[in-house]
Design a protein around this motif. Structure first.
Motif, short mmCIF file in Angstrom:
data_model
loop_
_atom_site.label_atom_id
_atom_site.label_comp_id
_atom_site.label_asym_id
_atom_site.label_seq_id
_atom_site.Cartn_x
_atom_site.Cartn_y
_atom_site.Cartn_z
N UNK A 10 0.85 -1.33 -0.08
CA UNK A 10 0.19 -0.14 0.22
C UNK A 10 0.82 1.26 -0.09
N UNK A 11 1.83 1.18 0.84
CA UNK A 11 2.79 2.49 0.83
C UNK A 11 3.20 2.87 -0.41
N UNK A 12 3.42 1.85 -1.57
CA UNK A 12 4.02 2.53 -2.70
C UNK A 12 3.09 2.77 -3.79
N UNK A 13 1.84 2.64 -3.41
CA UNK A 13 0.50 2.97 -4.38
C UNK A 13 0.39 4.32 -4.24
N UNK A 14 -0.27 4.82 -5.24
CA UNK A 14 -0.78 6.32 -5.52
C UNK A 14 -2.35 6.28 -4.62
N UNK A 15 -2.48 7.30 -4.10
CA UNK A 15 -4.13 7.44 -3.66
C UNK A 15 -5.02 7.11 -4.68
N UNK A 16 -6.24 6.29 -4.20
CA UNK A 16 -7.05 6.31 -5.05
C UNK A 16 -7.83 4.75 -4.78
N UNK A 17 -8.58 4.33 -5.49
CA UNK A 17 -9.07 2.99 -5.28
C UNK A 17 -8.25 1.76 -4.83
N UNK A 18 -8.81 1.23 -4.17
CA UNK A 18 -7.86 -0.15 -3.70
C UNK A 18 -8.65 -1.15 -3.14
N UNK A 19 -8.26 -2.41 -3.26
CA UNK A 19 -8.92 -3.52 -2.54
C UNK A 19 -8.13 -4.31 -1.65
N UNK A 20 -8.30 -4.51 -0.57
CA UNK A 20 -7.54 -5.52 0.64
C UNK A 20 -8.49 -6.68 1.14
N UNK A 21 -7.77 -7.49 1.42
CA UNK A 21 -8.57 -8.81 2.16
C UNK A 21 -7.76 -9.11 3.23
N UNK A 22 -8.33 -9.45 4.42
CA UNK A 22 -7.59 -9.92 5.60
C UNK A 22 -8.61 -10.25 6.67
N UNK A 23 -8.11 -10.21 7.76
CA UNK A 23 -8.97 -10.46 9.19
C UNK A 23 -8.84 -9.14 9.97
N UNK A 24 -9.92 -9.29 10.87
CA UNK A 24 -10.02 -8.09 11.59
C UNK A 24 -9.40 -8.21 13.13
N UNK A 25 -8.47 -7.34 13.08
CA UNK A 25 -7.50 -7.38 14.54
C UNK A 25 -8.27 -6.45 15.24
N UNK A 26 -8.45 -5.39 15.43
CA UNK A 26 -9.40 -4.73 16.40
C UNK A 26 -10.25 -3.77 15.60
N UNK A 27 -11.54 -3.26 16.49
CA UNK A 27 -12.29 -2.49 15.94
C UNK A 27 -12.64 -1.27 17.08
N UNK A 28 -12.57 0.06 16.65
CA UNK A 28 -12.71 1.10 17.48
C UNK A 28 -14.07 1.78 16.87
N UNK A 29 -15.01 1.72 17.67
CA UNK A 29 -16.52 2.00 17.07
C UNK A 29 -16.71 3.53 17.75
N UNK A 30 -16.46 4.62 17.46
CA UNK A 30 -16.61 5.72 18.34
C UNK A 30 -17.90 6.53 17.44
N UNK A 31 -18.33 7.46 18.27
CA UNK A 31 -19.69 8.09 17.75
C UNK A 31 -19.58 8.59 16.48
N UNK A 32 -18.49 9.22 16.13
CA UNK A 32 -18.70 9.74 14.59
C UNK A 32 -17.74 9.12 13.70
N UNK A 33 -16.75 8.01 14.11
CA UNK A 33 -15.97 7.71 13.25
C UNK A 33 -15.48 6.22 13.80
N UNK A 34 -15.73 5.29 12.74
CA UNK A 34 -15.08 3.90 13.12
C UNK A 34 -13.78 3.35 12.52
N UNK A 35 -12.90 2.75 13.52
CA UNK A 35 -11.60 2.26 12.86
C UNK A 35 -11.57 1.06 13.02
#
Length: 456
Positions: A10-35
């Motif tokens: 990812x670091x070497x790619x330009x900004x724009x559309x991208x697709x990644x696949x993997x597994x969830x390590x952590x979730x931070x579900x905040x009121x206005x934004x989710x990480x």
């Protein structure tokens, strides 16, 4: 559909559309934004989603899907999906790649556009970071998802590849010897019996020893093998297993075991250099260990001298057979580190009583032309020049209480000519354990097998 990209790309790619696949390590579900931290086989990336919440009737805030557009409904559904994600869920994300050096996780993040769940994980994870080793081994497939554990097997791959490359570039032949045998190869006490056809009994090979030697008699010259071996040894130590990966090599036309030792030390230095070059920084980060490429030649110490050194350090070896015990190995390793600044040492000149019948003996000293190689105070190898004269082999077998008739298939190898030869066997897991500073081979074995473990 866009093509899947690995996280480390990812670091070497330009900004724009991208697709990644993997597994969830952590979730931070905040009121206005989710990480979400999503991990794949190469690393982890942060996913971000501006949260869209349903309206609160008491305040009128939020988005009311009944009054909004299809876009609002999709955003609400995405927010709910992310909020319900459990650790370990495998999924694919399509979104916008953004570069931002403020993002601690690699300086990039992905704004989620679409999320497709491949397989949801149960919300309750059966193991935690502080779970016991046995508990983690019960759930090894989850335990292996850690970045640290992933690195172990990348190191293993590099180590094996470097060794294979060393041998192949020097015109060695790779062999795959059978693991089902009609008769014992070394010790009856350490064999697993397997029912075979027509009421026969087979044995799982505890070593490719005899077949390595057969290759020399066949005129192969130089061979190697990296393959499973089996020992019916009910040991519960940190360095024993009932099934392990053995690294073996055998070469013809040698003058002594020194030719084998020189080949092995070159092999190890080459493999360690490859690991240091490719993984050194990450090993330092995750294990706190610096990979030291050993200087050549490795120190050599005769067994009798090693025992004197250990005794002078204040330790009395309790073994009566004259060999070093584990504490004796640690003591001699400490001496070598202090005296030579080295992690490796060859212990040489073993008495025939503590060596296999096929080890060649020095005509002047009566001691075997053999060695053990210690790495950070743990034996990882036994190597030797083999006895290739059939009449001598028969006499040495008798001295060990072995019936030559039971060894006929092996002795036949030497009745039709044989070159002077020798080789070694080395435990892969022990090397990895010591290189990475781990406390047990369980931690560096993909799926460990011991006296009480046959699953998963």
């Amino acid at each position: 559909m866009s093509e899947r990209v690995l996280v480390n790309q990812l670091k070497s790619l330009p900004a724009g559309p991208v697709e990644v696949s993997g597994w969830v390590e952590t979730v931070r579900d905040q009121k206005k934004v989710q990480f979400v931290v999503l991990r794949d086989e190469t690393g982890a990336v942060q996913l971000v989603n501006p949260a869209t919440r349903p309206s609160d009737p008491s305040t009128g805030s939020g988005t009311d899907p009944s009054a909004g557009s299809g876009t609002d409904e999709a955003a609400l559904a995405l927010t709910e999906t992310i909020g319900a994600l459990s650790t370990g869920t495998f999924l694919t994300v399509r979104g916008e790649l953004k570069h931002d050096e403020r993002v601690k996780l690699g300086g990039v993040e992905i704004k989620v556009g679409e999320l497709v769940i491949a397989a949801a994980a149960n919300p309750e994870t059966p193991i935690a970071a502080d779970s016991s080793p046995d508990k983690r081994m019960d759930w090894r497939f989850i335990d292996l998802r850690q970045r640290r554990n992933n690195l172990i097997f990348r190191v293993q791959t590099t180590l094996e590849h470097a060794m294979r490359t060393y041998w192949v570039e020097r015109d060695y032949i790779e062999v795959h010897s059978p693991k089902l045998m009609a008769s014992p190869s070394e010790s009856n006490a350490e064999l697993f019996e397997v029912p075979y056809f027509e009421d026969k009994t087979a044995y799982l090979a505890q070593s490719p020893q005899f077949f390595k030697q057969m290759a020399q008699v066949a005129g192969f010259g130089k061979i190697f093998e990296i393959a499973p071996a089996f020992r019916a040894d009910p040991s519960f130590t940190s360095r024993h297993a009932t099934e392990f990966t053995s690294i073996d090599a055998e070469i013809s036309w040698i003058d002594s075991h020194e030719d084998v030792a020189r080949m092995q030390e070159e092999l190890i230095a080459t493999a360690f250099q490859a690991v240091a070059d490719k993984h050194g920084a990450e090993i330092q980060e995750l294990f706190g260990i610096e990979v030291h490429v050993p200087a050549l030649p490795f120190p050599r110490i005769p067994l009798a001298e090693a025992r004197e050194i250990v005794a002078a350090r204040g330790y009395d070896i309790p073994r009566t057979d004259g060999d070093l015990d584990p504490e004796g190995e640690r003591q001699i390793a400490a001496h070598v580190a202090e005296t030579f600044g080295h992690q490796f040492v060859f212990i040489t000149d073993y008495h025939p009583e503590i060596r296999a019948f096929y080890h060649m003996r020095d005509e002047e000293t009566g001691l075997t032309k053999s060695y053990d190689l210690l790495f950070n105070g743990v034996e990882i190898t036994t190597g030797a020049q083999r006895e290739h004269r059939v009449e001598v082999l028969i006499e040495q077998a008798k001295e060990k209480g072995l019936d030559p008739e039971h060894l006929d298939f092996y002795l036949d190898f030497f009745r039709f000519g044989a070159p002077p030869h020798g080789g070694f066997g080395m435990g892969l897991a022990r090397v990895l354990m010591l290189m990475l500073g781990e406390s047990s081979i369980r931690e560096v074995t993909y799926l460990f097998r011991g006296p009480t473990r046959l699953a998963p």
